[in-house]
Design a protein around this motif. Structure first.
Motif, PDB file in Angstrom:
ATOM      1  N   LEU A  34       0.012  28.389   0.060  1.00  0.00           N
ATOM      2  CA  LEU A  34      -0.222  28.401  -1.377  1.00  0.00           C
ATOM      3  C   LEU A  34       0.698  27.404  -2.084  1.00  0.00           C
ATOM      4  CD1 LEU A  34      -1.661  29.678  -3.800  1.00  0.00           C
ATOM      5  CD2 LEU A  34       0.152  31.400  -3.833  1.00  0.00           C
ATOM      6  N   ALA A  35       1.975  27.403  -1.716  1.00  0.00           N
ATOM      7  CA  ALA A  35       2.928  26.456  -2.304  1.00  0.00           C
ATOM      8  C   ALA A  35       2.533  25.018  -1.962  1.00  0.00           C
ATOM      9  CB  ALA A  35       4.342  26.752  -1.805  1.00  0.00           C
ATOM     10  N   ASN A  36       2.089  24.792  -0.749  1.00  0.00           N
ATOM     11  CA  ASN A  36       1.660  23.452  -0.338  1.00  0.00           C
ATOM     12  C   ASN A  36       0.435  22.998  -1.130  1.00  0.00           C
ATOM     13  OD1 ASN A  36       2.960  21.735   1.398  1.00  0.00           O
ATOM     14  ND2 ASN A  36       2.448  22.920   3.207  1.00  0.00           N
ATOM     15  N   THR A  37      -0.463  23.909  -1.436  1.00  0.00           N
ATOM     16  CA  THR A  37      -1.652  23.569  -2.214  1.00  0.00           C
ATOM     17  C   THR A  37      -1.266  23.112  -3.616  1.00  0.00           C
ATOM     18  OG1 THR A  37      -2.990  25.128  -0.948  1.00  0.00           O
ATOM     19  CG2 THR A  37      -3.834  24.479  -3.107  1.00  0.00           C
ATOM     20  N   VAL A  38      -0.341  23.816  -4.236  1.00  0.00           N
ATOM     21  CA  VAL A  38       0.134  23.435  -5.567  1.00  0.00           C
ATOM     22  C   VAL A  38       0.846  22.079  -5.505  1.00  0.00           C
ATOM     23  CG1 VAL A  38       1.704  24.053  -7.446  1.00  0.00           C
ATOM     24  CG2 VAL A  38       0.269  25.806  -6.384  1.00  0.00           C
ATOM     25  N   ALA A  39       1.714  21.911  -4.501  1.00  0.00           N
ATOM     26  CA  ALA A  39       2.440  20.647  -4.346  1.00  0.00           C
ATOM     27  C   ALA A  39       1.461  19.489  -4.114  1.00  0.00           C
ATOM     28  CB  ALA A  39       3.426  20.740  -3.192  1.00  0.00           C
ATOM     29  N   LYS A  98      -1.933  13.830  -8.287  1.00  0.00           N
ATOM     30  CA  LYS A  98      -1.840  13.340  -9.661  1.00  0.00           C
ATOM     31  C   LYS A  98      -0.913  12.132  -9.742  1.00  0.00           C
ATOM     32  CE  LYS A  98      -2.278  16.142 -13.136  1.00  0.00           C
ATOM     33  NZ  LYS A  98      -2.504  17.145 -14.107  1.00  0.00           N
ATOM     34  N   VAL A  99       0.209  12.188  -9.035  1.00  0.00           N
ATOM     35  CA  VAL A  99       1.151  11.060  -9.018  1.00  0.00           C
ATOM     36  C   VAL A  99       0.472   9.839  -8.405  1.00  0.00           C
ATOM     37  CG1 VAL A  99       3.291  10.183  -8.003  1.00  0.00           C
ATOM     38  CG2 VAL A  99       3.235  12.463  -9.026  1.00  0.00           C
ATOM     39  N   TRP A 100      -0.211  10.016  -7.275  1.00  0.00           N
ATOM     40  CA  TRP A 100      -0.860   8.877  -6.627  1.00  0.00           C
ATOM     41  C   TRP A 100      -1.994   8.319  -7.472  1.00  0.00           C
ATOM     42  CZ3 TRP A 100       0.758   5.508  -3.384  1.00  0.00           C
ATOM     43  CH2 TRP A 100       1.806   5.845  -2.533  1.00  0.00           C
ATOM     44  N   ARG A 147      -1.996   8.211 -10.698  1.00  0.00           N
ATOM     45  CA  ARG A 147      -1.298   7.426 -11.723  1.00  0.00           C
ATOM     46  C   ARG A 147      -0.830   6.091 -11.135  1.00  0.00           C
ATOM     47  NH1 ARG A 147       2.935  10.353 -15.504  1.00  0.00           N
ATOM     48  NH2 ARG A 147       0.997  10.950 -16.507  1.00  0.00           N
ATOM     49  N   ILE A 148      -0.324   6.104  -9.909  1.00  0.00           N
ATOM     50  CA  ILE A 148       0.124   4.867  -9.254  1.00  0.00           C
ATOM     51  C   ILE A 148      -1.053   3.918  -9.048  1.00  0.00           C
ATOM     52  CG2 ILE A 148       0.985   3.916  -7.065  1.00  0.00           C
ATOM     53  CD1 ILE A 148       2.835   6.433  -6.936  1.00  0.00           C
ATOM     54  N   ARG A 149      -2.190   4.453  -8.620  1.00  0.00           N
ATOM     55  CA  ARG A 149      -3.379   3.613  -8.382  1.00  0.00           C
ATOM     56  C   ARG A 149      -3.898   2.980  -9.665  1.00  0.00           C
ATOM     57  NH1 ARG A 149      -5.898   8.065  -5.794  1.00  0.00           N
ATOM     58  NH2 ARG A 149      -4.815   8.314  -3.841  1.00  0.00           N
ATOM     59  N   ARG A 150      -3.713   3.631 -10.791  1.00  0.00           N
ATOM     60  CA  ARG A 150      -4.223   3.112 -12.062  1.00  0.00           C
ATOM     61  C   ARG A 150      -3.331   2.052 -12.682  1.00  0.00           C
ATOM     62  NH1 ARG A 150      -5.037   8.804 -14.197  1.00  0.00           N
ATOM     63  NH2 ARG A 150      -6.746   9.509 -12.906  1.00  0.00           N
ATOM     64  N   ARG A 151      -2.117   1.874 -12.152  1.00  0.00           N
ATOM     65  CA  ARG A 151      -1.227   0.849 -12.705  1.00  0.00           C
ATOM     66  C   ARG A 151      -1.824  -0.526 -12.473  1.00  0.00           C
ATOM     67  NH1 ARG A 151       4.500   2.173 -10.083  1.00  0.00           N
ATOM     68  NH2 ARG A 151       3.365   1.098  -8.471  1.00  0.00           N
ATOM     69  N   PRO A 152      -1.581  -1.434 -13.402  1.00  0.00           N
ATOM     70  CA  PRO A 152      -2.047  -2.805 -13.177  1.00  0.00           C
ATOM     71  C   PRO A 152      -1.287  -3.439 -12.011  1.00  0.00           C
ATOM     72  CG  PRO A 152      -0.958  -2.594 -15.327  1.00  0.00           C
ATOM     73  CD  PRO A 152      -0.931  -1.258 -14.665  1.00  0.00           C
ATOM     74  N   ALA A 153      -1.931  -4.400 -11.365  1.00  0.00           N
ATOM     75  CA  ALA A 153      -1.298  -5.095 -10.247  1.00  0.00           C
ATOM     76  C   ALA A 153      -0.072  -5.851 -10.740  1.00  0.00           C
ATOM     77  CB  ALA A 153      -2.287  -6.066  -9.606  1.00  0.00           C
ATOM     78  N   THR A 154       0.941  -5.935  -9.878  1.00  0.00           N
ATOM     79  CA  THR A 154       2.139  -6.701 -10.213  1.00  0.00           C
ATOM     80  C   THR A 154       2.323  -7.795  -9.185  1.00  0.00           C
ATOM     81  OG1 THR A 154       3.524  -5.173  -8.956  1.00  0.00           O
ATOM     82  CG2 THR A 154       3.288  -4.738 -11.299  1.00  0.00           C
ATOM     83  N   VAL A 155       2.915  -8.886  -9.608  1.00  0.00           N
ATOM     84  CA  VAL A 155       3.155 -10.020  -8.716  1.00  0.00           C
ATOM     85  C   VAL A 155       4.635 -10.047  -8.366  1.00  0.00           C
ATOM     86  CG1 VAL A 155       3.020 -12.523  -8.470  1.00  0.00           C
ATOM     87  CG2 VAL A 155       1.288 -11.309  -9.798  1.00  0.00           C
TER      88      VAL A 155
END
Length: 71
Positions: A38-43, A49-51, A53-61
């Motif tokens: 159950l704890a793993n499911t929440v985590a 959600k974090v990933w 957000r990371i995927r939606r960031r614009p590309a950086t050079v």
């Protein structure tokens, strides 16, 4: 769906087995086998959600080799 259910059974069984071997307690092993997944499911929910957000960031050079880093 069968594969997911099978993995769930393996996950709970491993959690119970490890805690039982370490403590010798069926009660503690059972409690951990129920609480840990159950704890793993929440985590995992917040991890995704974090990933997202990371995927939606614009590309950086980078300044080094001119490679574009994407999330």
């Amino acid at each position: 769906m069968i594969k997911t259910a099978s993995f769930g059974i393996v996950h709970v069984s491993v959690a119970f087995g490890v805690v039982y071997v370490l403590t010798g307690s069926v009660v503690i092993g059972g409690a951990v086998a129920l609480i840990e997944p159950l704890a793993n499911t929440v985590a995992y929910h917040y991890h995704e959600k974090v990933w997202d957000r990371i995927r939606r960031r614009p590309a950086t050079v980078t300044g080094g080799g001119g490679h574009v880093l994407q999330g």
